[in-house]
Design a protein around this motif. Structure first.
Motif, short mmCIF file in Angstrom:
data_model
loop_
_atom_site.label_atom_id
_atom_site.label_comp_id
_atom_site.label_asym_id
_atom_site.label_seq_id
_atom_site.Cartn_x
_atom_site.Cartn_y
_atom_site.Cartn_z
N PHE A 171 0.91 -1.21 0.01
CA PHE A 171 0.06 -0.27 -0.20
C PHE A 171 0.77 1.11 0.07
N VAL A 172 0.73 2.10 -1.04
CA VAL A 172 1.75 3.21 -1.26
C VAL A 172 0.92 4.55 -1.09
N ILE A 173 1.52 5.23 0.03
CA ILE A 173 0.96 6.47 0.36
C ILE A 173 1.83 7.63 -0.04
N ALA A 174 1.48 8.42 -1.21
CA ALA A 174 2.29 9.37 -1.79
C ALA A 174 1.76 10.89 -1.13
N ILE A 175 2.75 11.61 -0.69
CA ILE A 175 2.65 12.86 -0.01
C ILE A 175 3.62 13.89 -0.74
N ASP A 176 2.86 14.81 -1.43
CA ASP A 176 3.56 15.85 -2.34
C ASP A 176 3.16 17.26 -1.75
N GLY A 177 4.04 18.48 -1.95
CA GLY A 177 3.59 19.55 -1.49
C GLY A 177 5.02 20.48 -1.52
N ALA A 178 4.87 21.62 -1.26
CA ALA A 178 6.05 22.51 -1.17
C ALA A 178 6.89 22.17 -0.03
N LYS A 231 -3.34 9.58 -2.66
CA LYS A 231 -2.11 10.57 -2.90
C LYS A 231 -2.68 12.02 -2.17
N LEU A 232 -1.75 12.75 -1.71
CA LEU A 232 -2.06 13.78 -0.93
C LEU A 232 -1.05 14.76 -1.33
N PHE A 233 -1.82 16.05 -1.28
CA PHE A 233 -0.98 17.16 -1.58
C PHE A 233 -1.44 18.33 -0.57
N LEU A 234 -0.17 18.74 -0.04
CA LEU A 234 -0.31 19.41 1.20
C LEU A 234 0.14 21.01 0.84
N THR A 235 -0.76 21.87 1.21
CA THR A 235 -0.65 23.34 1.05
C THR A 235 -0.56 23.99 2.48
N ASP A 272 7.25 14.86 -6.35
CA ASP A 272 6.59 14.03 -7.66
C ASP A 272 6.54 12.78 -7.38
N ILE A 273 5.86 12.47 -6.25
CA ILE A 273 5.71 11.11 -5.90
C ILE A 273 4.49 10.60 -6.45
N GLY A 274 3.24 11.36 -6.16
CA GLY A 274 1.73 11.00 -6.76
C GLY A 274 2.14 11.17 -8.54
#
Ligand code: DC
Length: 223
Positions: free
Chosen positions: A5-12, A142-146, A130-132
């Motif tokens: 199970f892969v959890i991808a977290i991206d963001g600045a 896939k999560l994208f944090l701001t 660029d993980i997701g």
């Protein structure tokens, strides 16, 4: 064996990706891979070997030495060629050069290949830019944090101050803004939100409430 199970977290930078990733990894018993540490590790190697001058990386020489760069995670400890560089890679000196190194396509290919192996046969929580989109386009979540840039700058400043690094909030904010710009406008794998990513505004959560919210999402997908 259960499917990984892969959890991808991206963001600045400094949006709290690593904090969230660590909390999830601990709760789920998955390893955590901070892919930014890998770009920072290559950058430290570049600096140690005199491969950067006046903000210009000696790319050809670096590429000829890529196979000499050995990166390894062991829990929260990060090793570059057998040396624990966990603290050193967070220095302002590395932060100021890392976007230049991360923009080199061959460096990305080199690191992405290693990142894919880390999530190929085991569950993983990986955070980065660029993980997701590139590393695991089929990630299970896939999560994208701001987060507001001023809050991000204060967080990073607090972290650096805790390590006795002399800097100012303004200097940290300028570095973040410059890296945001370089990371989102580079030709190769820029920081973009995957179409199927869930956007989380870190300003709206505490560390624990964000982790628990994501754990609920993970539980829904696991069932
Ligand atoms: O998350 P961080 O600030 O430690 O990342 C350091 C730098 O590495 C950041 O400026 C962008 C780059 N990076 C990247 O290009 N791709 C990733 N997957 C992770 C980090």
């Amino acid at each position: 064996m259960k499917k990984p199970f892969v959890i991808a977290i991206d963001g600045a930078s400094s949006t709290g990706k690593s904090t969230l990733a660590k909390g999830l990894a601990k709760a789920l018993g998955f390893p955590h891979v901070d892919s930014g540490a890998m770009y920072r590790g290559v950058t430290l190697y570049v600096q140690q070997h005199g491969l950067i001058e006046n903000k210009k990386v000696k790319t050809e020489t670096l590429l000829s030495q890529l196979d000499d760069i050995h990166l390894r995670f062991e829990g929260d400890t990060f090793w570059l060629n057998g040396v624990d560089v966990s603290a050193e890679i967070r220095s302002m000196q590395v932060s100021e050069a890392v976007s230049l190194v991360a923009a080199i396509p061959e460096v990305r290919t080199f690191l992405v290949a290693q990142q894919r192996i880390m999530g190929a046969n085991q569950s993983v929580v990986m955070d980065g830019r660029d993980i997701g989109t590139v590393v695991f386009p089929k990630a299970d979540i896939k999560l994208f944090l701001t987060a507001d840039v001023n809050i991000r700058a204060q967080r990073r400043f607090d972290e650096l101050s805790a390590q006795n690094t002399l800097t100012s909030v303004a200097e940290v904010r300028n570095n973040l803004a410059e890296r945001d710009h370089l990371d989102s406008t580079r030709a190769e794998s820029p920081l973009v939100q995957a179409a199927d990513a869930i956007v989380l505004d870190a300003t709206q959560y505490t560390v624990e409430s964000m982790r628990d919210h994501v754990l609920d999402l993970v539980a829904e997908r696991l069932n």
